[in-house]
Design an enzyme around this catalytic site. Sequence first.
Site, short mmCIF file in Angstrom:
data_model
loop_
_atom_site.label_atom_id
_atom_site.label_comp_id
_atom_site.label_asym_id
_atom_site.label_seq_id
_atom_site.Cartn_x
_atom_site.Cartn_y
_atom_site.Cartn_z
CB CYS A 32 -18.97 42.27 -40.98
SG CYS A 32 -19.26 44.00 -41.45
CG HIS A 87 -21.40 40.11 -44.75
ND1 HIS A 87 -22.01 39.84 -43.55
CD2 HIS A 87 -21.05 41.42 -44.72
CE1 HIS A 87 -22.02 40.95 -42.81
NE2 HIS A 87 -21.45 41.91 -43.50
CD GLU A 120 -22.77 36.24 -44.13
OE1 GLU A 120 -23.22 37.25 -43.56
OE2 GLU A 120 -21.55 36.03 -44.23
#
Length: 549
Positions: A352, A479, A481
């Site tokens: 990001c 993102h 994750e």
Amino acid sequence: MSPFEHGEVYVLDDGGEVDLDLGNYERFLDIKLTRDNNITTGKIYQAVIDKERRGDYLGKTVQVVPHITDAIQEWIERVAMIPVDEQPGPADVCVIELGGTIGDIESMPFTEALGQFSYRVGAGNFCLIHVSLVPVLSAVGEQKSKPTQHSVRGLRSLGLTPNILACRSTLALEENVKQKLSQFCHVPAENIITLYDVPNIWHLPSLLRDQKAHGAILGALNLLGFVNVAREPNLKEWTSRAESCDMLLEPVRIAIVGKYTGLSDSYLSLLKALLHASVSLRKKLVVDWVPASDIEDETAKENPDAYKAAWKLLQGADGVLVPGGFGDRGVEGKILAAKYARENRIPFLGICLGMQIAVIEFARSILGLQDANSTEFDPDTTSPCVIFMPEGSKTHFGGTMRLGSRRTYFQVMDCKSAKLYGNRGFVDERHRHRYEVNPDMVSTLEDAGLSFAGKDETGQRMEIVELPNHPYYIGTQFHPEFKSRPGKPSALFLGLIAAACGQLDSLLHAHKIPNGMAKKVSLYQNGNATKFAKIPADGIYSNCNGVHA
């Protein structure tokens, strides 16, 4: 939501910004939740106010009881019917987590609603598990049951009686403590589960099974007679993973250069994604927290010790991770971290804002644009590498970002990110941002050697950036994750850990397109999908109109 107050903001596929607890549920159960799985006071009150404005209550006085409590129960019953495991039909059991502490004013309407709900559905359809801390007095080493006794008393005074006690403690509960809790809390001793400290969190399913927690829950819900539900938990995979994690010895050091390093929960999903990847590659994860502002030049003057300590951690790392964030504090430090990783060929992953600062650093160092910046930090910059998204709002910040799962199309197949994702033509990942790389500067940056390997369906929004001549230098606007799971690590985190411990080449070779094999990729032109085209073994492909990519 402030990361210092709430921890990370977890993002769901549908764009819901929710508490990090929902991330724990998604990771442990490998499911996909929605924004409706997160019930907040604001959502309930808003729903009730909207009903009142429509005239649904016919002018009656709107009160906490019954209107708010009824709205809570209706929400629970509605969401309970929505499957989250991609299987047909509703679930057998709906798990409801009521956060906070018994007696909190904030949770009173929810506690009352659940009391009414348990009475309405009846015994055998409602199982209450009360989670409580059993502290130990360090001076004498005695486990104290009084806090749990008092909290259960408070719970019962509000109309809720626990079926099971889940007691959090440093060590396993002593038998006399368990008997005392059973006597004073009116809970059978076999229904008192002890949740003591374990080497890693993956031991917990086995810990619960060994204490027959599943039997206690099934018994309370009258499900023991149902063969399809009341079966012995198969935890072979969890047990193997937990034991493997305990035996890891060879370390891999990752420096996280961020703004919120004072609270690790601010980056919980990042930590879990790093752990999933490192365990997969049989490495022991060591995270070095580097406050971004501590590596800036100003800190060298104001606090030389903190400056030296931060740079020592950064220079001792095998890989560098720069996560997202908002506001200008620490941004110059993140840019310095990206520059260090680029110049010293250290594996780097920017997420990001981490991707945006990598682009800014490249523009400053390689293109010589010294004032290159994001308009978030310098609205008057003459070299705006990162700009505000045109559809965003500058006056209303809540829920106005680009949120949720969006599709990224690979522009180049012969790149590390595409190979790590299994040579697929596109990937779906979750987003949370309101600034983006300036499309007007993309061609200039690419001419200087930066590769925008992934873009959105319009081709105007940059999603993945790579430095082809670097061992591992990748930035993503999304993102990754949030979709990492134990046993199924995120591709880009796996690549970072592999690069950090010298295993990237073998990992990429495992994902290489076999010779002569073709993959299908959807190409986009002017925002519209063109026909499918095959990728030959040489990796060069074209659409049926002859436009080469």
